[in-house]
Design a protein around this motif. Sequence first.
Motif, short mmCIF file in Angstrom:
data_model
loop_
_atom_site.label_atom_id
_atom_site.label_comp_id
_atom_site.label_asym_id
_atom_site.label_seq_id
_atom_site.Cartn_x
_atom_site.Cartn_y
_atom_site.Cartn_z
N ASN A 70 72.17 1.47 19.47
CA ASN A 70 71.32 2.64 19.69
C ASN A 70 71.61 3.30 21.04
OD1 ASN A 70 70.25 0.78 21.43
ND2 ASN A 70 68.11 1.26 20.96
N THR A 71 72.78 2.98 21.60
CA THR A 71 73.16 3.54 22.91
C THR A 71 74.27 4.58 22.74
OG1 THR A 71 72.60 1.49 24.06
CG2 THR A 71 74.07 3.02 25.20
N ASP A 105 71.33 5.02 34.80
CA ASP A 105 72.07 5.30 33.56
C ASP A 105 73.28 6.20 33.79
OD1 ASP A 105 70.21 3.87 31.96
OD2 ASP A 105 68.84 5.59 32.04
N THR A 119 74.24 7.41 29.89
CA THR A 119 73.85 6.71 28.66
C THR A 119 72.37 6.96 28.37
OG1 THR A 119 73.40 4.69 29.93
CG2 THR A 119 75.58 4.89 28.90
N GLN A 121 69.30 6.00 25.04
CA GLN A 121 69.03 5.23 23.82
C GLN A 121 68.29 6.10 22.81
OE1 GLN A 121 68.66 3.57 26.97
NE2 GLN A 121 70.71 2.80 26.43
#
Length: 455
Positions: A70-71, A105, A119, A121
């Motif tokens: 889910n990234t 992130d 990044t 999610q």
Amino acid sequence: MYKHLTPALFSASVAISVMQSLPVRAIATTPTIPTAPISDSRSELLRQRIVTIETRAGQGSGAIVRHVGNTYTILTAAHVVSDLRNSSFSITTPDRQQYIVHPSDVKIAPNSLDLATITFQSDRDYAVAELGDSARIDRGKQVFIAGFHGKSLKFFPGTVVASSRQTQAKGYGLAFGSVDVLPGMSGGGLFTETGSLIGINGKSIGTTTGYVSAADSRDPKSPRPTPRIKPVSGLAIPINTFTQIATQLNLDIATTVPVSESAPLTADDLFITAQDKSEKGDYPGAIADYNRALTIDPKFLEIYFRRGIARSLTKDWPGAEADYTRAIAVDAEHPEAYLHRGSMRNIQSNWQGAKVDFNTAIYLNPHVAAAYLGRGFALCELNDCQHGIKDYDQAIVLDPNSAEAYNRRAFAYHRLGNNRNAIANYLTAAELYQKQGKDIDYLKTVAKIKQLVKG
């Protein structure tokens, strides 16, 4: 309208209050910037892979390049996210979902490359851009630039002007032209015709429109013409540069042929370094690189136009005109070459030659305000201010915030003896100059207004 003007303009504004019934020209709204004429399927393919990035420093764009679990990973330009000051920011995905991203992130590329990854999610399904091979992208290839301008995703077609195989400053090894890159599109994608991501757009390169700044070149007190700068082409970081350092960003992405730092210089390499020097104001250095590039590849025809720009910025008007003439000899339908050569001819008082060039530039591209400004100036110097005013009218339709257009139209009215319209236009020019922070032009315009009011 005049509430922001200084007290120096108060008496002038009062003096013209009787002009409420004057037929002042209406200002048209800014025309919508057209998107590129690309197919619906291609635009949708690109649209699903681009996100908008909103930080405290402003807006940028990015391309989704990886999805694991889910990234998702976004690739963008480092300068879009480098000034976070430990604050979170947001991204908006193609389905208009907003995600909050934290500084942890974000990873900035090493070696001063202007690249970064983000990044986030999500359980939603987003398309991932297919990475192309930028080493296969040669001069003349059509590309598409995709990125956000405000809330709108824009697509523009462009042409690769140069493709360097060496490591360039901040990674910028792809030059593309035939496009204006708008604010907010930095970090967006450079795509092939088939939709492969082959670069990250990072910055625009300036070129001169050669505006003549003096409202009356016959006035010995007027300043000599000064070129103005506006971006018309851009630089991108090849995707291969990213894949070479992907592991340093903790990304498992297949690498491509390494970028060479020791291969012999090519004309494309020198073109890119010349562009970098031009951006830094080293125009003699840029001209030297363009000259060297031509010794390697005399058929690199775009260099004549670019060298003409650099020469104009060193005030070598005849040299610049000669280069634009070479560019036109190669491509008789090069509107910018006619526009720039017309500007050089205006600067050198070749009004008739300038008029002919601006006529051609307008025929080839009737949507450029600078062409009407230049022709209006030439016409007025040819004692045809009536038609010159019509050109300034059109320039204002195309660019309602052009203080220069109002300034020149004011002078044309003054030469025709219509001082009421002259003052009205000078007032608008003064207000625009002040709003745009052009203090010297503002004060000069104030002086003109006071002189006309007294007269």
